[in-house]
Every structure is written in C-alpha cells, then in structure tokens.
Write a protein that holds these residues in place. Structure first.
Motif, PDB file in Angstrom:
ATOM      1  N   SER A 502       0.812  -1.215   0.000  1.00  0.00           N
ATOM      2  CA  SER A 502       0.000   0.000   0.000  1.00  0.00           C
ATOM      3  C   SER A 502       0.845   1.266   0.000  1.00  0.00           C
ATOM      4  N   SER A 503       2.037   1.194   0.554  1.00  0.00           N
ATOM      5  CA  SER A 503       2.857   2.400   0.689  1.00  0.00           C
ATOM      6  C   SER A 503       3.424   2.873  -0.634  1.00  0.00           C
ATOM      7  N   ASP A 504       3.875   1.934  -1.486  1.00  0.00           N
ATOM      8  CA  ASP A 504       4.538   2.334  -2.730  1.00  0.00           C
ATOM      9  C   ASP A 504       4.124   1.488  -3.928  1.00  0.00           C
ATOM     10  N   ALA A 505       3.157   0.600  -3.753  1.00  0.00           N
ATOM     11  CA  ALA A 505       2.619  -0.238  -4.837  1.00  0.00           C
ATOM     12  C   ALA A 505       3.646  -1.187  -5.433  1.00  0.00           C
ATOM     13  N   ARG A 506       4.706  -1.495  -4.715  1.00  0.00           N
ATOM     14  CA  ARG A 506       5.662  -2.469  -5.244  1.00  0.00           C
ATOM     15  C   ARG A 506       5.000  -3.850  -5.271  1.00  0.00           C
ATOM     16  N   LEU A 507       5.374  -4.628  -6.264  1.00  0.00           N
ATOM     17  CA  LEU A 507       4.777  -5.948  -6.447  1.00  0.00           C
ATOM     18  C   LEU A 507       5.299  -6.908  -5.390  1.00  0.00           C
ATOM     19  N   LEU A 508       4.400  -7.551  -4.645  1.00  0.00           N
ATOM     20  CA  LEU A 508       4.765  -8.493  -3.597  1.00  0.00           C
ATOM     21  C   LEU A 508       4.569  -9.944  -4.040  1.00  0.00           C
ATOM     22  N   GLU A 509       3.492 -10.188  -4.786  1.00  0.00           N
ATOM     23  CA  GLU A 509       3.174 -11.570  -5.133  1.00  0.00           C
ATOM     24  C   GLU A 509       2.192 -11.580  -6.293  1.00  0.00           C
ATOM     25  N   MET A 510       2.342 -12.583  -7.163  1.00  0.00           N
ATOM     26  CA  MET A 510       1.360 -12.844  -8.200  1.00  0.00           C
ATOM     27  C   MET A 510       0.400 -13.902  -7.677  1.00  0.00           C
ATOM     28  N   ILE A 511      -0.891 -13.615  -7.727  1.00  0.00           N
ATOM     29  CA  ILE A 511      -1.891 -14.542  -7.206  1.00  0.00           C
ATOM     30  C   ILE A 511      -2.142 -15.651  -8.229  1.00  0.00           C
ATOM     31  N   PRO A 512      -2.058 -16.930  -7.825  1.00  0.00           N
ATOM     32  CA  PRO A 512      -2.318 -18.029  -8.753  1.00  0.00           C
ATOM     33  C   PRO A 512      -3.762 -17.997  -9.272  1.00  0.00           C
ATOM     34  N   LEU A 513      -3.920 -18.409 -10.520  1.00  0.00           N
ATOM     35  CA  LEU A 513      -5.207 -18.397 -11.208  1.00  0.00           C
ATOM     36  C   LEU A 513      -5.430 -19.750 -11.864  1.00  0.00           C
ATOM     37  N   PRO A 514      -6.681 -20.116 -12.144  1.00  0.00           N
ATOM     38  CA  PRO A 514      -6.936 -21.436 -12.738  1.00  0.00           C
ATOM     39  C   PRO A 514      -6.424 -21.503 -14.175  1.00  0.00           C
ATOM     40  N   GLN A 515      -5.855 -22.602 -14.516  1.00  0.00           N
ATOM     41  CA  GLN A 515      -5.321 -22.788 -15.863  1.00  0.00           C
ATOM     42  C   GLN A 515      -6.444 -22.660 -16.890  1.00  0.00           C
ATOM     43  N   GLY A 516      -6.147 -21.951 -17.985  1.00  0.00           N
ATOM     44  CA  GLY A 516      -7.139 -21.761 -19.032  1.00  0.00           C
ATOM     45  C   GLY A 516      -8.085 -20.610 -18.784  1.00  0.00           C
ATOM     46  N   TYR A 517      -7.834 -19.837 -17.727  1.00  0.00           N
ATOM     47  CA  TYR A 517      -8.726 -18.709 -17.455  1.00  0.00           C
ATOM     48  C   TYR A 517      -8.539 -17.640 -18.532  1.00  0.00           C
ATOM     49  N   GLN A 518      -9.552 -16.800 -18.653  1.00  0.00           N
ATOM     50  CA  GLN A 518      -9.493 -15.674 -19.582  1.00  0.00           C
ATOM     51  C   GLN A 518     -10.065 -14.435 -18.912  1.00  0.00           C
ATOM     52  N   TYR A 519     -11.264 -14.591 -18.378  1.00  0.00           N
ATOM     53  CA  TYR A 519     -11.924 -13.500 -17.649  1.00  0.00           C
ATOM     54  C   TYR A 519     -11.441 -13.503 -16.206  1.00  0.00           C
ATOM     55  N   LEU A 520     -11.156 -12.307 -15.665  1.00  0.00           N
ATOM     56  CA  LEU A 520     -10.676 -12.188 -14.294  1.00  0.00           C
ATOM     57  C   LEU A 520     -11.148 -10.857 -13.736  1.00  0.00           C
ATOM     58  N   SER A 521     -11.885 -10.905 -12.620  1.00  0.00           N
ATOM     59  CA  SER A 521     -12.410  -9.655 -12.073  1.00  0.00           C
ATOM     60  C   SER A 521     -12.910  -9.877 -10.641  1.00  0.00           C
ATOM     61  N   GLY A 529      -8.837 -11.064   6.192  1.00  0.00           N
ATOM     62  CA  GLY A 529      -7.750 -10.646   5.325  1.00  0.00           C
ATOM     63  C   GLY A 529      -6.754 -11.735   4.998  1.00  0.00           C
ATOM     64  N   LYS A 530      -7.073 -12.982   5.299  1.00  0.00           N
ATOM     65  CA  LYS A 530      -6.120 -14.072   5.071  1.00  0.00           C
ATOM     66  C   LYS A 530      -6.315 -14.756   3.722  1.00  0.00           C
ATOM     67  N   SER A 531      -7.450 -14.500   3.082  1.00  0.00           N
ATOM     68  CA  SER A 531      -7.690 -15.123   1.783  1.00  0.00           C
ATOM     69  C   SER A 531      -8.394 -14.121   0.870  1.00  0.00           C
ATOM     70  N   LEU A 532      -8.274 -14.383  -0.425  1.00  0.00           N
ATOM     71  CA  LEU A 532      -8.797 -13.474  -1.429  1.00  0.00           C
ATOM     72  C   LEU A 532      -9.758 -14.227  -2.343  1.00  0.00           C
ATOM     73  N   PHE A 533     -10.983 -13.696  -2.449  1.00  0.00           N
ATOM     74  CA  PHE A 533     -11.950 -14.240  -3.401  1.00  0.00           C
ATOM     75  C   PHE A 533     -11.791 -13.499  -4.738  1.00  0.00           C
ATOM     76  N   TYR A 534     -12.068 -14.197  -5.812  1.00  0.00           N
ATOM     77  CA  TYR A 534     -12.148 -13.529  -7.110  1.00  0.00           C
ATOM     78  C   TYR A 534     -12.962 -14.394  -8.057  1.00  0.00           C
ATOM     79  N   VAL A 535     -13.392 -13.796  -9.162  1.00  0.00           N
ATOM     80  CA  VAL A 535     -14.160 -14.496 -10.188  1.00  0.00           C
ATOM     81  C   VAL A 535     -13.270 -14.657 -11.415  1.00  0.00           C
ATOM     82  N   ALA A 536     -13.160 -15.874 -11.921  1.00  0.00           N
ATOM     83  CA  ALA A 536     -12.375 -16.152 -13.126  1.00  0.00           C
ATOM     84  C   ALA A 536     -13.151 -17.145 -13.986  1.00  0.00           C
ATOM     85  N   SER A 537     -12.792 -17.174 -15.247  1.00  0.00           N
ATOM     86  CA  SER A 537     -13.520 -18.045 -16.175  1.00  0.00           C
ATOM     87  C   SER A 537     -12.739 -19.333 -16.419  1.00  0.00           C
ATOM     88  N   GLN A 538     -13.500 -20.348 -16.770  1.00  0.00           N
ATOM     89  CA  GLN A 538     -12.926 -21.615 -17.194  1.00  0.00           C
ATOM     90  C   GLN A 538     -13.979 -22.349 -18.008  1.00  0.00           C
TER      91      GLN A 538
END
Length: 1009
Positions: A502-521, A529-538
C-alpha cells in the motif's frame, strides 16, 4: 438508411458536449498511406499505436476480404467520456471513424483483448471495409461521390449484421475479442438456459432489456460464425457483394437469395442449437447453495457492505438507464412481511374461496438512504469510508467539455456531497479501513497508473509510472491496509491478479489463477484478510475462487452453473454474491462448502489463451446439416465448410479468387510503437482537410410560399470551419427566391460567423394576401463567446449587419431602408439542474439592436427579452417561454410569421419574428409579446405539444396550438452532410381573435449554422 440516421441522431446527442473541445484544442494530423489520423497533442503516444494498428488492419483485411476503400479513411482519436468506445461512419467516398482513448475494465464485455488500440481500430475499420464499398451501379456511385446523403442509400445492412460481422472479424483476426469472450459466452448461455435469447426482430434493439445494446455484437457475431461454419465463408461474403450490386436488393433479399431462406428462419435454427448445447452443459454442473437475498426489480451494480455489516450500498439502474445510489438495511424487512400477511388475511376473509398469493422469496430491503446523480452524470463504485459516509465515483465535465471521472464523498447524516478530486480521471478505487487514504487507478490519455489520495490533505501521489495501454482495476485493500490486490492488464499478456504494498505499490506476489482462465475480475478479501476471493472463467463459465495467502491453496467454490459476479463476504462460510439472470444481477446469500482444491498443476499466473472456432460446440460444422429443407420448402443445397465448392459466378460476378475469404490470417501481436508507420508524416491540423457535398433544402407550408433549394456544403471533419451556399425557389407559387451563403470558424474561443443573403418574397398568392412583398439584400458578421461551467452556461454575441431592404405590407404601407447599417448585442444565460425523477431549467436572453442614422433616415433602436422556465417530473416536461420585442422608431417594423430558412435568419433581419404556423406578415407592429407553453414526453421526444399566444399592441390576439417536431443532427465530427441538419415539422390550429380559424401544417429540412 433510416436505421443509420436514427443511430446518428443518438450519437449526436451523446457526443454533443464535446464539439467545442476538438475545435479549440491544438491538434495534429498523422497521415499514413491509407489513413489520416487526427488527435490532440496529449494523445501523441497513443496515436502512434493507433496509426500502426490501423495500417496493420488495412493490410490484413485487404488480404482477408479482397476489398479496400476508394478513399483514405479519416480517423479521430480522442477521449470524450473517459470510457471505451468508437464508431464508424461508412460513406464510400468519405469514410470516417473515431477511436476513444480510454481502455475497457476487467468486468466489461470488451475485456478479452491483447491491446485496446488494436481491438477498437480493427473493429471500426472492419465497418468501413464492410459497409463503405462503392455501389457497382455507376450512376449511384457517382451520386454518392458528390452528394453524401445519396451515399447513405447504400446502407441496407441491419445493425445486428454490421456489428456482428465487425465483432466476428475482430475475433477471427486476433484470436481474442467478443466472439471468444468467456464473459460474453457465460451471459448468452444464461439467456439460453432461461429461454431468453433475443428474438430475431429484437436483435437490432438497444433498449428494452438488460444488456440489450450488446445483442447485435454478441448474438449477431455468433449467428454469423454459425452460418460460416455450417455453409462456408464464401456464402456469407456473397451477401455483402449482393448488397452493392447493380440490381437493387434489401438485406433480406440479398440473404435469402444465397441461403434460400430468410435470416429470421436460420436464426431460429441457430438459437435452437445454441440453447440445446447450453442445456446439455448445464446438466453436468452442480449448483451453488444460494438463497435470494435482494431482488432489485431492475439492474444493480457494485454492492458494498458497510464496516458494521448493517447496511449495503449499491447502484440501481432502471430501464431508462438512469442510475442512483441506494443504501439498504441488511436486516430482514419484518414490516413488509407483516404487511403481506395482513393483506392476504384480508383477501381470505373477504373471499374464503379465493387462493392467496404465495409468499415472495424475499421481501424488499428497507431503503435507508438514496442519492440521485445530478445532470445525468453516472454514479459508480460506492466504497464505505466509515459507517456514516460513502465514497463514490462520478462524472464531471472539464473546461474543454470532456467528461472526466472523479471521486466524491456522501455524508449519510447530512446528505452533503463533497468532491474529493477534480478532473483526475480516477476510475476504480478502494478506501483504507481507517479512512485515511484511497488507492485508485488514474486512466488518462491512454496511460494508466496507480495513485494514492490522502483524504486529510487532498494530496494525490503517484504510486506507479504511467504506462501506455495498461489497466489497473478493482484495487482492494486488506483489512490491515498494508497491502492491496489489483487486477492488472498488460498489453499482449492479458489480465493478472497482483498483490502490492500500500505504501509504494511495489509488487509483492502474483496470485495463482486457474489454468485456461481468460476472464478475471471482482477481487474481494475475506473478513480476516487471510484469503482473497475472485471471479475467473474456465470452459466459458464464470466461477468463484478463493486463494489462501498462508497455505497458498486455491479453492474452486462454484462449478459455473450460475453466472456469478461481485461477492461480499459476510461471515466465515457465507457471502453475498451477484448472480445474473435475464433481468440483470440479483443478490444471493451463498453458503460456501468445502469446494474443490485446485492442484498446482492446474494453476497459472498469467493467461495462456489459444481460441479457435472449433473449441465451441455450437460452432462445430454439422456434416449432416448441409441443407435446410426442414426449415423451408424453398431451401436449396448449401455446402458445409468441409466440402464447400462455391460457384462464384452463380453467387456474383466476381472470380473465384475474389470470392474466396482467407480464414487463417492473424493480426500481429500488439506492441508499444516508438514511431509512426513507414512513410507517415505529422503536421498541424490547421483548417483540416476540406470536404464538400451537394445538399438539398425543402420548405413546405400549407399557407405560405414554400421553397425547394439546392446548394453545396463544405468544411473540415471537426467543424473548425464550415460553409455553405444555396439557392431556393418557390416552384409552385413563384412567391419566394433566395441566394444565401454562410461561413463559420470555431477554432478560437471567440466564434466567428458570416451570413449573406438576397431574398425576394412575394406574398400576393399567400393565403389572405394580395399585394404584400419583401425584398432584401444584406449580410451579418457575428462574434460570439460561449462559456460553460457545470450547470451554468453564458454567451455574449455581437452582430454587425448591412441590409438593403424594401417592405410592402398588405395595407399598402412601405418601408425602404437602403444600405442600412445596424448592430446587435446579445447576452444569453442558461442554467439547468437534472435529477433522475425531476429537472429544472431557467434560460434568459436579452438583445439590444441599434441602427446607424443618416441624413435620410432617423435610425431605430430595439430591445428583445426572452425568459424561459421549464421543469420535468418523471418523463413529462413542461416549459413556459415569454418573449417581448419593442421597436421605438417607425424605421423598424416587426413582422410576425413565416418559417425559418438560411436566408431568413433573425441575425440577418432582427425585425423578423418566425412562427411556422403563421403566414408571412400575419401581423406587423412595433410592440410584440408571445407566451408559449410546451408539453412533451421523454419517450416521444422530439415531439411536443405547443400552445402560443401572439399579441401586438392594439391588435387582436392570435392563439395557436398543435404538435411540432424539431430535430437536429450535429455530430462533433464527421462528414459535413451529417452536421447542422435541421428538421422541423408541425400541424397547428390557428385561432385569431378576429378572422377565420384554420389548420396549418409545415415541413422544413435544411442546414443552418
């Protein structure tokens, strides 16, 4: 042609506020071998990308289609709405297109792209290549060359076919686009499951249903792709060839002549197959454990729970696309439930044999607060600052008339709305838990970056460098506000999910995504704050995922049986989720189960997408479906793609090589171009390239001399300079003839206009007249300075005129003013305030006129004052206008009646009072007043019901009332025939206090500056 004019009228309304910006800004012209690209200097970097993508599109489409334009296309790159869009005006000899600079966001249907400039440039250029081909009937082609409106007669293609074909090729030639979009596919499959795919006769519609404007693109492209897969691409190509043939054909005739049946019949077969495939897939998908929590009875977006979880903010949108921000109580509506039970008991008591209503799945939540936008600006993306205030995004208009996105704070206790930023182009954002700062994306001039807004000081700090053709979307801060997740689009790579500091927007980690996804939002943090929900396509379905940052495990919580969107966690195993149906999203409470653990072998960090038509079951050619005899007795054999051997001579006059459409071509990967295409040159726009066209004028009146006119109109693409010349004559009564010329220059803050006219008006054959006449020859030079600030606009204008005039009235009086000089000073004010349900407008104008005296003439002075007050409630508008005009010397004679005409403007002759329902010189005098009331319904605009009372001092009044229509086509850019066009018509009853009442009608079509 009618469809095209209706779309142009809608476009002119949506873009009318941006004309001044393009005319006054410093502009550049970048000319390439096939395009002339015009852009403001701040978009220079994006213009290089656009120019290269346009040339790439031209080369590829010429190979693919064996078609090219006969003229260089003129392209405007600008950013009118801080939103993604574009449009094309497919005139064969003046092809024009516009590209909007701002890229789409992750949840938009345009999300599936490798680069925004490539996608929009290709899509709009397909329109030109597809629709701007010259007619093969030579006389019609020549007519279109010299008369732009005649060129419009070619445009027979319905919207679903034109937009569908451009969408089809945007995808086929890039491997991306809306045809291959998982989001679009999930939406259409949801409609198919509900039996709600649009009927053929509604494919062109842009209103009436949720996301109706997208059907032409999404359904149209899939229908055309299905046709190509079933019967070959050459047959579809032949339809376009037949539309510009020497033999005149409608689209339905061009289509059925190739396929043997109507497009409606084949569309029904396509819809049946598509629905069958969707149902087959749905049977294999287990549903979510979900219960309806809020039925919005409309469309709702961006739900956000308050910190104490007692209220929910969301955007609601009605069928007229009007939005408002509402705050709901999360508690059950026990009052509504009790009222329902009471009503049903009363019904049962009154009629014991009656069967009462079934209790609804959920009662509407109590609305605690409501905020309507001002002046039709959008409200978007509410986020809670604390339990008593909300930050939201809204539109503002900058000094150049362009719409910008900014942030506002809404205090729920006082109702006050405070701006947090000004003209910063801040799109999606999030607020820290302690309410001290905001993380947002700033999208400006094609560049995107992350910024941090300090709410105490208002200081905006850049966190990342501005990068061209990047997008940062849905920044979401962790509860401890030390980190944030953000969806990041990188040109050529697609969407990825990142964790940044949050302080400087430096990249900390790339969040894994399902293989073959296209839509992500739609990323959203769990409450701890220990887990992150998201919507992805498959597999063309949208699914809900949860990533645990401590265990590094990725869990799939839904199978794709529902079209899921934004989620809001409520407790450990419960969350609110938007599930979409044909009427729009509704909120459901979802109970999470254990879910499916996604193995690391099925996880990726960035998308790897290889799309092809064969991956979609509904696009696979059906070998046994080479004819459609079951659909129509008139069906004929059509080869499938696998065994196609098209007889080109039977289809059209082209050779086999000309008919062949090459399907394997692909656009080169998008990139950041550091220079313009080869052989390109950059110059100042200046006056711009000039164009000219023949135009027609028509004025008809049941009681006054009419006129038919011809002329030419010219100018540049952006209306910096405009001019016209014309000649009009009354061909039936020989009562009117006029030469006129007009010019206008708008590149300076002070606008300059010149009008000259020579008019001969004989009223001897006018109804009720025998000898009146007018003869005038003169000109007027005007200088005006418009100023606008949000709801208030002001204008000052000076007019300098020279007029040689001879007037003979019906009672024998004569006015002769040779070479009389006069001037007019106008002041005009307009203020409006609009909400969804009501609006108020106040306008005033004052004009002082004075002529120069001479030895032969005393000269004259005059004053005109106009006051107008209007209001709207829901769809009904009422306006009252009062006009008073006074001339103090007899050298000037006010003359009431007659239609507007480029040679009969009040700027030329300020003593003329136009009134289309009245005859020329219906009354004359020195002191005139008019009261006008107009009533209109928003759904019927521009029709109005109008009442007027005309009154000269010491003369009988004249009442008139009826229906009038006033339409104006005025794009901020485009071919000159599509600017300054005015249509006026009406039917009125005229009832003078003395004399005979009668009914009168008029129709006028002309160009006026």
């Amino acid at each position: 042609m009618l469809r095209f004019l209706l779309s142009i009228t809608a476009l002119s309304v949506s873009l009318s506020c941006h004309a001044g910006s393009l005319q006054e800004q410093p502009l550049k012209a970048l000319e390439t071998p096939h395009f002339k690209l015009f852009y403001p200097e701040n978009l220079a970097a994006l213009a290089q990308n656009a120019a290269n993508e346009l040339e790439n599109s031209q080369q590829l489409l010429e190979q693919h289609q064996q078609r090219r334009l006969v003229s260089k296309a003129e392209v405007v790159l600008f950013d009118p709405n801080n939103a993604p869009n574009g449009f094309a005006l497919p005139l064969s000899h003046q092809p024009t297109m516009a590209l909007f600079a701002t890229p789409p966001q992750s949840d938009m249907v345009l999300h599936h792209m490798t680069g925004w400039m490539q996608l929009v440039a290709l899509h709009e250029y397909v329109h030109l290549v597809h629709l701007a081909q010259p007619h093969r009937r030579e006389w019609q082609n020549q007519a279109g060359k010299y008369m732009q409106f005649a060129d419009l007669l070619r445009l027979q293609t319905p919207r679903w076919a034109s937009e569908g074909y451009a969408t089809l090729l945007e995808s086929r030639l890039t491997g991306y686009g809306r045809l291959y979009s998982h989001f679009a596919e999930a939406w259409l499959q949801q409609l198919a499951l509900e039996g709600a795919l649009p009927e053929y006769n509604t494919l062109n519609s842009s209103k009436g249903r949720y996301q109706a404007s997208g059907f032409a693109y999404l359904v149209g492209s899939r229908f055309l792709a299905w046709l190509e897969q079933q019967y070959g691409s050459a047959q579809l190509d032949a339809v376009w060839t037949r539309l510009i043939a020497k033999k005149s054909r409608t689209f339905e005739q061009a289509f059925s002549g190739i396929y043997g049946v109507s497009p409606a019949s084949l569309y029904q077969r396509f819809a049946a197959e598509y629905s069958f495939q969707a149902l087959q897939q749905q049977r294999q998908l287990p549903p979510l454990t979900a219960q309806l929590w809020h039925d919005s009875k409309g469309r709702q977006q961006a739900p956000a729970l308050s910190p104490d979880r007692k209220m929910l903010a969301l955007i609601e949108e009605d069928k007229a696309d009007l939005t408002e921000l509402v705050v709901l109580s999360t508690a059950e509506n026990s009052k509504a439930a009790a009222e329902f039970v009471k009503v049903q008991q009363e019904i049962q008591q009154a009629d014991p044999a009656d069967i009462t209503d079934v209790q609804p799945a959920v009662f509407q939540r109590e609305i605690k607060h409501r905020l309507e936008p001002r002046n039709l600006s959008k409200i978007r993306d509410p986020r809670w600052l604390d339990n008593h205030s909300i930050v939201f995004g809204g539109d503002t208009k900058d000094a150049d008339g362009m719409m910008r996105q900014d942030l506002y704070r809404w205090d729920l206790q006082t109702g006050a709305v405070t701006a947090l930023s000004t003209e910063q182009n801040l799109r999606r954002f999030d607020v820290s838990a302690d309410g001290r700062f905001i993380i947002a994306e700033r999208s400006k001039d094609g560049f995107a970056q992350l910024v941090r807004l300090d709410l105490a000081s208002g200081v905006l700090t850049e966190l990342t460098a501005a990068e061209l053709e990047h997008v940062y979307d849905f920044p979401r801060l962790t509860p401890d506000q030390q980190q944030f997740a953000v969806v990041h689009f990188v040109q050529g790579q697609g969407w990825q999910l990142e964790l940044r500091a949050s302080s400087d927007a430096r990249l900390l980690e790339m969040i894994p995504l399902p293989q073959g996804y296209q839509y992500l939002s739609y990323p959203s943090w769990s409450l701890d704050g220990k887990s992150l929900f998201y919507v992805a396509s498959q597999h063309h379905r949208l699914k809900l995922y949860q990533y645990d940052l401590q265990s590094k495990k990725l869990t799939e919580h839904s199978s794709g049986a529902e079209m899921i969107q934004m989620v809001q966690p409520r407790s450990d195993n419960r969350l609110l989720a938007q599930l979409v149906n044909q009427q729009g999203p509704d909120l459901y409470e979802v109970t999470l189960t254990e879910g499916r653990l996604v193995p690391s072998s099925e996880q990726v960090l960035t998308p790897v997408i290889t799309e092809s038509a064969g991956q979609k079951p509904w696009l696979v050619p059906q070998q046994n479906h080479s004819s459609i005899g079951s659909v129509s007795a008139q069906s004929r054999y059509l080869a499938t793609k696998s065994n196609s051997s098209v007889n080109a001579a039977a289809l059209n006059a082209k050779s086999a090589s000309e008919v062949r459409v090459i399907d394997h071509l692909q656009m080169p990967p998008p990139q950041q171009y550091d220079q313009a295409p080869v052989a390109a040159k950059v110059t100042d726009y200046g006056l711009g390239p000039q164009q000219m066209t023949l135009v027609l004028h028509q004025h008809y009146s049941t009681t006054s001399p009419g006129s038919t006119g011809v002329g030419f109109k010219g100018g540049d693409l952006l209306k910096r300079v405009s001019y016209q010349w014309g000649y009009s004559k009354d061909t039936s009564r020989d009562g009117f003839s006029a030469h006129f010329a007009q010019g206008r220059y708008q590149a300076w803050p002070i606008k300059v206009a010149l009008t000259v006219a020579d008019v001969d008006l004989s009223l001897a054959r006018q109804s009720g007249f025998t000898s009146a006449a007018e003869r005038s020859d003169g000109g007027v030079l005007s200088f005006s300075y418009p100023w606008q600030q949000q709801e208030l606009s002001l204008s000052a204008e000076m007019q300098l005129r020279q007029l040689d005039q001879h007037i003979l009235t019906e009672n024998g009086d004569s006015w002769f003013s040779p070479e009389q000089s006069s001037w007019t000073f106008n002041l005009q004010q307009d203020w409006h305030h609009q909400r969804n349900s009501w609006a108020v407008t106040v306008a005033n104008q004052a004009s002082w006129h004075q002529s120069r005296s001479s030895a032969q003439h005393e000269g004259w002075r005059g004053l005109d004052v106009t006051t107008s007050v209007g209001g709207r409630y829901q769809d009904i508008s009422l306006q009252m206008t009062y006009l008073a005009q006074r001339r103090w010397q007899t050298e000037a004679l006010l003359r009431l009646g007659g239609y507007l005409h480029p040679a009969l403007l009040t700027s030329l002759d300020p003593n003329r009072i136009p009134a289309e329902e009245l005859t020329f010189q219906q009354q004359t005098g020195q002191d005139y007043q008019r009261l006008e009331l107009s009533l209109s319904d928003r759904s019927l605009e521009p029709l109005q019901f109008v009442y007027r009372r005309h009154e000269f001092a010491n003369q009988p009044t004249i009442d008139s009332y009826g229906i009038s229509l006033k339409g104006n086509i005025g794009l901020p850019l485009g071919p000159v025939a599509l600017n300054d066009l005015q249509l006026r018509a009406g039917v009125f009853r005229v009832e003078p206090a003395q004399g005979q009442s009668d009914t009168r009608a008029w129709l006028s079509v002309d160009y006026q500056f």
